[in-house]
Design a protein around this motif. Structure first.
Motif, PDB file in Angstrom:
ATOM      1  N   GLN A  29      62.166  63.509 -92.581  1.00  0.00           N
ATOM      2  CA  GLN A  29      62.821  63.127 -93.831  1.00  0.00           C
ATOM      3  C   GLN A  29      63.312  61.690 -93.777  1.00  0.00           C
ATOM      4  OE1 GLN A  29      66.374  65.385 -94.707  1.00  0.00           O
ATOM      5  NE2 GLN A  29      66.185  64.976 -96.905  1.00  0.00           N
ATOM      6  N   TYR A  30      64.011  61.323 -92.718  1.00  0.00           N
ATOM      7  CA  TYR A  30      64.651  60.012 -92.666  1.00  0.00           C
ATOM      8  C   TYR A  30      63.697  58.912 -92.223  1.00  0.00           C
ATOM      9  CZ  TYR A  30      68.607  62.890 -93.596  1.00  0.00           C
ATOM     10  OH  TYR A  30      69.455  63.800 -94.197  1.00  0.00           O
ATOM     11  N   THR A  31      62.773  59.209 -91.307  1.00  0.00           N
ATOM     12  CA  THR A  31      61.761  58.203 -90.994  1.00  0.00           C
ATOM     13  C   THR A  31      60.902  57.928 -92.225  1.00  0.00           C
ATOM     14  OG1 THR A  31      60.179  59.862 -90.166  1.00  0.00           O
ATOM     15  CG2 THR A  31      61.687  58.878 -88.556  1.00  0.00           C
ATOM     16  N   GLY A  32      60.661  58.981 -93.024  1.00  0.00           N
ATOM     17  CA  GLY A  32      59.892  58.798 -94.252  1.00  0.00           C
ATOM     18  C   GLY A  32      60.600  57.911 -95.251  1.00  0.00           C
ATOM     19  N   TRP A  33      61.891  58.161 -95.478  1.00  0.00           N
ATOM     20  CA  TRP A  33      62.648  57.314 -96.403  1.00  0.00           C
ATOM     21  C   TRP A  33      62.719  55.877 -95.884  1.00  0.00           C
ATOM     22  CZ3 TRP A  33      63.769  57.781-101.277  1.00  0.00           C
ATOM     23  CH2 TRP A  33      63.892  59.056-101.859  1.00  0.00           C
ATOM     24  N   GLY A  34      62.928  55.708 -94.582  1.00  0.00           N
ATOM     25  CA  GLY A  34      62.973  54.360 -94.031  1.00  0.00           C
ATOM     26  C   GLY A  34      61.684  53.606 -94.298  1.00  0.00           C
ATOM     27  N   ARG A  35      60.558  54.261 -94.093  1.00  0.00           N
ATOM     28  CA  ARG A  35      59.265  53.611 -94.303  1.00  0.00           C
ATOM     29  C   ARG A  35      58.983  53.366 -95.780  1.00  0.00           C
ATOM     30  NH1 ARG A  35      56.384  53.051 -89.815  1.00  0.00           N
ATOM     31  NH2 ARG A  35      57.105  54.179 -87.956  1.00  0.00           N
ATOM     32  N   LEU A  36      59.353  54.315 -96.642  1.00  0.00           N
ATOM     33  CA  LEU A  36      59.158  54.111 -98.072  1.00  0.00           C
ATOM     34  C   LEU A  36      59.952  52.903 -98.569  1.00  0.00           C
ATOM     35  CD1 LEU A  36      59.222  57.731 -99.565  1.00  0.00           C
ATOM     36  CD2 LEU A  36      57.255  56.201 -99.415  1.00  0.00           C
ATOM     37  N   LEU A  37      61.184  52.788 -98.119  1.00  0.00           N
ATOM     38  CA  LEU A  37      62.006  51.652 -98.538  1.00  0.00           C
ATOM     39  C   LEU A  37      61.392  50.332 -98.072  1.00  0.00           C
ATOM     40  CD1 LEU A  37      65.456  53.271 -97.863  1.00  0.00           C
ATOM     41  CD2 LEU A  37      64.697  52.425-100.091  1.00  0.00           C
ATOM     42  N   ARG A  77      75.850  47.147-103.937  1.00  0.00           N
ATOM     43  CA  ARG A  77      75.139  46.936-105.194  1.00  0.00           C
ATOM     44  C   ARG A  77      74.829  48.254-105.902  1.00  0.00           C
ATOM     45  NH1 ARG A  77      71.965  42.254-106.042  1.00  0.00           N
ATOM     46  NH2 ARG A  77      73.104  40.426-105.271  1.00  0.00           N
ATOM     47  N   ALA A  78      74.676  49.349-105.132  1.00  0.00           N
ATOM     48  CA  ALA A  78      74.259  50.615-105.730  1.00  0.00           C
ATOM     49  C   ALA A  78      74.455  51.730-104.714  1.00  0.00           C
ATOM     50  CB  ALA A  78      72.794  50.557-106.154  1.00  0.00           C
ATOM     51  N   ALA A  79      74.358  52.968-105.203  1.00  0.00           N
ATOM     52  CA  ALA A  79      74.392  54.132-104.316  1.00  0.00           C
ATOM     53  C   ALA A  79      73.573  55.253-104.940  1.00  0.00           C
ATOM     54  CB  ALA A  79      75.821  54.596-104.071  1.00  0.00           C
ATOM     55  N   VAL A  80      72.982  56.068-104.078  1.00  0.00           N
ATOM     56  CA  VAL A  80      72.240  57.261-104.486  1.00  0.00           C
ATOM     57  C   VAL A  80      72.850  58.444-103.752  1.00  0.00           C
ATOM     58  CG1 VAL A  80      70.003  58.425-104.509  1.00  0.00           C
ATOM     59  CG2 VAL A  80      70.118  55.941-104.833  1.00  0.00           C
ATOM     60  N   LEU A  89      75.139  54.025-109.961  1.00  0.00           N
ATOM     61  CA  LEU A  89      75.031  55.226-109.137  1.00  0.00           C
ATOM     62  C   LEU A  89      73.963  56.146-109.709  1.00  0.00           C
ATOM     63  CD1 LEU A  89      76.363  56.826-106.769  1.00  0.00           C
ATOM     64  CD2 LEU A  89      77.930  57.785-108.454  1.00  0.00           C
ATOM     65  N   LEU A  90      73.110  56.659-108.838  1.00  0.00           N
ATOM     66  CA  LEU A  90      72.094  57.640-109.209  1.00  0.00           C
ATOM     67  C   LEU A  90      72.400  58.943-108.491  1.00  0.00           C
ATOM     68  CD1 LEU A  90      69.320  58.141-110.652  1.00  0.00           C
ATOM     69  CD2 LEU A  90      68.260  57.590-108.456  1.00  0.00           C
ATOM     70  N   ALA A  97      57.901  62.521-108.169  1.00  0.00           N
ATOM     71  CA  ALA A  97      58.409  61.684-109.262  1.00  0.00           C
ATOM     72  C   ALA A  97      59.868  61.313-109.044  1.00  0.00           C
ATOM     73  CB  ALA A  97      58.236  62.414-110.593  1.00  0.00           C
ATOM     74  N   VAL A  98      60.673  62.245-108.539  1.00  0.00           N
ATOM     75  CA  VAL A  98      62.085  61.951-108.277  1.00  0.00           C
ATOM     76  C   VAL A  98      62.212  60.932-107.151  1.00  0.00           C
ATOM     77  CG1 VAL A  98      64.275  62.910-107.495  1.00  0.00           C
ATOM     78  CG2 VAL A  98      62.905  64.152-109.179  1.00  0.00           C
ATOM     79  N   ILE A  99      61.437  61.093-106.091  1.00  0.00           N
ATOM     80  CA  ILE A  99      61.481  60.125-104.992  1.00  0.00           C
ATOM     81  C   ILE A  99      61.124  58.733-105.501  1.00  0.00           C
ATOM     82  CG2 ILE A  99      60.413  59.445-102.800  1.00  0.00           C
ATOM     83  CD1 ILE A  99      60.038  62.457-102.216  1.00  0.00           C
ATOM     84  N   ARG A 100      60.098  58.654-106.344  1.00  0.00           N
ATOM     85  CA  ARG A 100      59.717  57.353-106.895  1.00  0.00           C
ATOM     86  C   ARG A 100      60.835  56.765-107.756  1.00  0.00           C
ATOM     87  NH1 ARG A 100      54.611  60.175-107.740  1.00  0.00           N
ATOM     88  NH2 ARG A 100      53.088  59.449-106.208  1.00  0.00           N
ATOM     89  N   ARG A 101      61.540  57.615-108.493  1.00  0.00           N
ATOM     90  CA  ARG A 101      62.650  57.116-109.320  1.00  0.00           C
ATOM     91  C   ARG A 101      63.770  56.572-108.441  1.00  0.00           C
ATOM     92  NH1 ARG A 101      64.599  53.829-112.195  1.00  0.00           N
ATOM     93  NH2 ARG A 101      66.649  54.253-113.106  1.00  0.00           N
ATOM     94  N   VAL A 102      64.063  57.241-107.330  1.00  0.00           N
ATOM     95  CA  VAL A 102      65.085  56.750-106.406  1.00  0.00           C
ATOM     96  C   VAL A 102      64.689  55.372-105.876  1.00  0.00           C
ATOM     97  CG1 VAL A 102      66.162  57.123-104.148  1.00  0.00           C
ATOM     98  CG2 VAL A 102      65.924  59.041-105.761  1.00  0.00           C
ATOM     99  N   LEU A 103      63.439  55.233-105.464  1.00  0.00           N
ATOM    100  CA  LEU A 103      62.969  53.947-104.950  1.00  0.00           C
ATOM    101  C   LEU A 103      63.048  52.865-106.023  1.00  0.00           C
ATOM    102  CD1 LEU A 103      59.843  55.209-102.976  1.00  0.00           C
ATOM    103  CD2 LEU A 103      61.990  54.382-101.981  1.00  0.00           C
ATOM    104  N   GLU A 104      62.647  53.197-107.234  1.00  0.00           N
ATOM    105  CA  GLU A 104      62.699  52.240-108.338  1.00  0.00           C
ATOM    106  C   GLU A 104      64.132  51.814-108.630  1.00  0.00           C
ATOM    107  OE1 GLU A 104      60.668  52.104-112.719  1.00  0.00           O
ATOM    108  OE2 GLU A 104      61.914  53.854-112.277  1.00  0.00           O
ATOM    109  N   PHE A 105      65.055  52.789-108.656  1.00  0.00           N
ATOM    110  CA  PHE A 105      66.459  52.504-108.904  1.00  0.00           C
ATOM    111  C   PHE A 105      67.000  51.527-107.861  1.00  0.00           C
ATOM    112  CE2 PHE A 105      70.890  53.528-107.868  1.00  0.00           C
ATOM    113  CZ  PHE A 105      71.516  53.438-109.098  1.00  0.00           C
ATOM    114  N   LEU A 106      66.738  51.795-106.598  1.00  0.00           N
ATOM    115  CA  LEU A 106      67.251  50.938-105.530  1.00  0.00           C
ATOM    116  C   LEU A 106      66.601  49.562-105.575  1.00  0.00           C
ATOM    117  CD1 LEU A 106      67.384  53.606-102.691  1.00  0.00           C
ATOM    118  CD2 LEU A 106      69.354  52.418-103.694  1.00  0.00           C
ATOM    119  N   ARG A 107      65.316  49.513-105.781  1.00  0.00           N
ATOM    120  CA  ARG A 107      64.627  48.218-105.849  1.00  0.00           C
ATOM    121  C   ARG A 107      65.152  47.364-106.984  1.00  0.00           C
ATOM    122  NH1 ARG A 107      59.742  49.904-106.990  1.00  0.00           N
ATOM    123  NH2 ARG A 107      59.984  49.394-109.210  1.00  0.00           N
ATOM    124  N   ASP A 108      65.328  47.994-108.149  1.00  0.00           N
ATOM    125  CA  ASP A 108      65.785  47.234-109.313  1.00  0.00           C
ATOM    126  C   ASP A 108      67.180  46.655-109.103  1.00  0.00           C
ATOM    127  OD1 ASP A 108      63.424  47.821-110.551  1.00  0.00           O
ATOM    128  OD2 ASP A 108      64.255  49.311-111.937  1.00  0.00           O
TER     129      ASP A 108
END
Length: 244
Positions: free
Chosen positions: A75-83, A155-158, A176-177, A229-240
């Motif tokens: 889970q966490y290695t995946g999020w790290g790499r996606l970010l 700047r933000a939090a999820v 905040l998301l 789709a939710v994971i992509r929205r989280v990434l988009e939110f943080l990137r933006d």
């Protein structure tokens, strides 16, 4: 939902390995004689002088012995790499279990991990002025006190499928998301809904994203287009919010 498996990957595949650089095993604090460490996932090929925004990933609760390997969970290695694939840095760190160390001590470890990211930003190629938190499950209530203490400096939090605090406990709320799983614990979801409604009443920058068929930890548990789709929205939110 299948039983928990730490090795289970995120349902959204990470980018190619060559796109990500990992600096692992950086000790950020010693607690009760144990060195606690963090790993930084950063876009590959960028000089350290190019400071990238960073997201500190706050994991949830499990058996204390099992949590000792949390930095290697899929889970966490995946999020790290996606970010990192989004041009950000994912900071995966370990804290002790609340059952082992107590809530206040673990909150202090989360706070120290964030402080270390700021203090060592130069050598890690991170931008200390563009930071965010992402809490998962029981990592959400651990994140909220740190979020409140860092008012104006994040700047933000999820907050993913975990119980947020009462709104009054989070002054200076950044954008905040909140992530909600439709098949999660009913009381937990009611808590999330009350928080979002209270924020809406005050006109605060809070967004809710919902996976209607999702179970707790659906980002690894439910292999579906809705979860991706939710994971992509989280990434988009943080990137933006971190690159604007």
């Amino acid at each position: 939902m299948a039983s928990f498996d730490p090795a289970r990957p995120l349902v959204l595949p990470p980018p190619d390995p060559e796109r990500v650089e990992v600096r692992a095993g950086l000790v950020y604090v010693t607690a009760a004689g144990r060195e606690l460490a963090l790993d930084v996932y950063r876009p590959a090929g960028r000089p350290l002088t190019e400071r990238v925004p960073a997201v500190l990933l706050v994991h949830g609760e499990a058996d204390p012995a099992q949590l000792r390997g949390v930095r290697g969970w899929g889970q966490y290695t995946g999020w790290g790499r996606l970010l990192a694939g989004e041009g950000l840095a994912g900071v995966v760190f370990e804290h002790r279990a609340v059952a082992e160390a107590g809530f206040e001590a673990v909150v202090a470890e989360v706070d120290q991990a964030l402080a270390t990211v700021r203090e060592r930003a130069g050598e890690l190629g991170l931008d200390p002025d563009r930071l965010a938190l992402a809490g998962f499950s029981a990592g959400v209530p651990l994140s909220v006190p740190v979020l409140a203490a860092a008012a104006g400096r994040l700047r933000a939090a999820v907050l993913c499928y975990g119980p947020p605090a009462d709104l009054d406990q989070v002054p200076g709320l950044p954008p905040l998301l909140l992530v909600r799983a439709g098949r999660d614990d009913r009381e937990l979801n009611q808590h999330i809904d009350r928080f979002v409604a209270a924020a809406a009443d005050r006109g605060l920058p809070v967004e809710l994203v919902h996976q209607p068929d999702g179970h707790h930890a659906f980002d690894v548990a439910d292999d579906s287009d809705a979860s991706r789709a939710v994971i992509r929205r989280v990434l988009e939110f943080l990137r933006d919010r971190l690159t604007a």
